[in-house]
Design a protein around this motif. Structure first.
Motif, PDB file in Angstrom:
ATOM      1  N   THR A  31       0.755  -1.210  -0.041  1.00 36.43           N
ATOM      2  CA  THR A  31       0.056   0.044   0.104  1.00 36.43           C
ATOM      3  C   THR A  31       0.854   1.028   0.004  1.00 36.43           C
ATOM      4  OG1 THR A  31      -0.101   0.063   2.469  1.00 36.43           O
ATOM      5  CG2 THR A  31      -1.707  -1.152   1.275  1.00 36.43           C
ATOM      6  N   ASP A 121     -10.265   4.485  -2.810  1.00 38.60           N
ATOM      7  CA  ASP A 121      -8.937   3.807  -2.602  1.00 38.60           C
ATOM      8  C   ASP A 121      -8.238   4.271  -1.377  1.00 38.60           C
ATOM      9  OD1 ASP A 121      -5.890   3.275  -4.251  1.00 38.60           O
ATOM     10  OD2 ASP A 121      -5.769   4.869  -2.685  1.00 38.60           O
ATOM     11  N   LEU A 124      -9.899   2.605   1.994  1.00 36.87           N
ATOM     12  CA  LEU A 124      -9.454   1.185   2.038  1.00 36.87           C
ATOM     13  C   LEU A 124      -7.990   1.357   2.488  1.00 36.87           C
ATOM     14  CD1 LEU A 124     -11.112  -0.416  -0.982  1.00 36.87           C
ATOM     15  CD2 LEU A 124     -11.533  -0.873   1.839  1.00 36.87           C
ATOM     16  N   ILE A 126      -5.492   1.792   0.417  1.00 35.90           N
ATOM     17  CA  ILE A 126      -4.667   1.275  -0.618  1.00 35.90           C
ATOM     18  C   ILE A 126      -3.444   1.987  -1.339  1.00 35.90           C
ATOM     19  CG2 ILE A 126      -4.670   0.579  -3.263  1.00 35.90           C
ATOM     20  CD1 ILE A 126      -7.491  -0.829  -2.511  1.00 35.90           C
ATOM     21  N   LEU A 176      -4.085  -5.445  -5.127  1.00 35.62           N
ATOM     22  CA  LEU A 176      -4.924  -4.410  -4.364  1.00 35.62           C
ATOM     23  C   LEU A 176      -5.627  -3.888  -5.555  1.00 35.62           C
ATOM     24  CD1 LEU A 176      -2.186  -3.048  -2.170  1.00 35.62           C
ATOM     25  CD2 LEU A 176      -4.431  -3.808  -1.596  1.00 35.62           C
ATOM     26  N   VAL A 233      -5.687  -3.142   5.012  1.00 36.01           N
ATOM     27  CA  VAL A 233      -6.697  -3.157   4.152  1.00 36.01           C
ATOM     28  C   VAL A 233      -7.712  -4.170   4.203  1.00 36.01           C
ATOM     29  CG1 VAL A 233      -7.186  -3.347   1.506  1.00 36.01           C
ATOM     30  CG2 VAL A 233      -4.895  -2.297   2.117  1.00 36.01           C
ATOM     31  N   SER A 236     -10.137  -2.153   7.056  1.00 31.15           N
ATOM     32  CA  SER A 236     -10.825  -1.449   6.464  1.00 31.15           C
ATOM     33  C   SER A 236     -11.861  -2.093   5.478  1.00 31.15           C
ATOM     34  CB  SER A 236     -10.212  -0.343   5.444  1.00 31.15           C
ATOM     35  OG  SER A 236      -8.950  -0.012   6.184  1.00 31.15           O
TER      36      SER A 236
END
Ligand SMILES: Nc1ncnc2c1ncn2[C@@H]1O[C@H](COP(=O)(O)OP(=O)(O)O)[C@@H](O)[C@H]1O
Ligand SMILES: [Mg+2]
Length: 282
Positions: A31, A121, A124, A126, A176, A233, A236
């Motif tokens: 990430t 994005d 999360l 990412i 991802l 992630v 989330s």
């Protein structure tokens, strides 16, 4: 290429030896920590960068001669700092197959989706979509996304046979990318919409103006060796709810689209759990 981006995965897989043991969960390295914060000389966080994009003075605007939505590239300046960004104003809802090129009811291509994709994005964690805001420039409203300097697209990297760099990291990020594309139901992921800077192991996801279909299903995950998503992630993804999504996406998407994002989130949690790709929240 359609959803699931099998060719991208196949490409990445071809470059790594087959594993016998299941891969470990991706680390937080996948990430991309706010890469933008390390760049642009001293803009220390993404909020600052968002504010820069929203408030900096326009220095130049030019056609980039690329892309079917005719985005333009702008140069901005504030407090002695300069940065470039891509400005997209497309806002189309059409059933004209001459434009859409596919039999898709309710086709839409909107700048607002660029901003919504950036927010999903970040919700999360990412971190692969460049910072994107809504901005009015010369009386036109559109999305303004930080321009990634020195990047090339995945198609060019393939054509030029560039070395992949950290293959494990690439595979983690492609996983991802699957998660993001499933959440936003992006029908337009292709080699030109993935930017890379191979020498720095950087990867960025761009061009999300054809996302947010109201389909309540997932694109297929064709990866032969999918990598569990990072724990942060996963958390989330499990904890996100309609309220949190709405607070970030109201005004950018219709309520029906936001509900569809949440519906796909639940499907994604179930599917990734079933495939043991979603670390439990500890
Ligand atoms: N944030 C960005 N940084 C650097 N280059 C970008 C960025 N966004 C887009 N581009 C370049 O501009 C091209 C067109 O933008 P894109 O969003 O893909 O428009 P279209 O929807 O018309 O395909 C991309 O293929 C890429 O080469
Ligand atoms: Mg594109």
């Amino acid at each position: 290429m359609r959803l699931g981006t099998p060719a991208v995965f196949a490409l990445a897989l071809a470059a790594v030896p087959a594993y016998s043991a299941p891969p470990a969960a991706a680390t937080d390295e996948a990430t991309a920590a706010p890469w933008a914060c390390r760049e642009l000389g001293g803009m220390s966080c993404e909020r600052e960068l968002e504010e820069f994009l929203q408030t900096a003075d326009l220095v130049a605007i030019e056609d980039i001669g690329d892309g079917i939505t005719h985005p333009r590239r702008v140069t901005l300046r504030k407090d002695g700092r300069e940065a470039r960004a891509i400005f997209k104003t497309i806002d189309i809802e059409s059933i004209n197959i001459a434009y859409t090129n596919r039999f898709e009811p309710g086709f839409s291509d909107r700048y607002a989706y660029e901003v919504a994709a950036y927010r999903v994005d970040r919700l999360l964690g990412i971190g692969l979509v460049p910072v994107t805001v809504v901005r009015e420039i010369n009386g036109e409203i559109g999305s303004l996304q930080l321009w990634i300097d020195g990047a090339t697209d995945m198609q060019d990297a393939v054509d030029r046979d560039l070395p992949v760099g950290d293959t494990e990291l690439l595979l983690q990020r492609l996983m991802l990318m699957y998660v993001l594309d499933a959440m936003i139901y992006n029908i337009d992921r292709n080699y030109h919409n993935i930017l890379v800077r191979p020498e720095r192991d950087d990867l960025f996801l761009i061009d999300h103006s054809r996302s947010f279909r109201t389909t309540r299903k997932l694109p297929s995950l064709t990866e032969e060796r999918p990598i569990p998503v990072p724990a942060s992630v996963a958390r989330s993804l499990r904890e996100l709810d309609l309220e949190a999504l709405s607070s970030q996406l109201d005004g950018l998407l219709r309520p029906q689209q936001i509900r569809a994002v949440d519906a796909r989130r639940r499907l994604l949690v179930d599917e990734l759990d079933r495939r043991r790709l979603l670390p439990a929240v500890g």
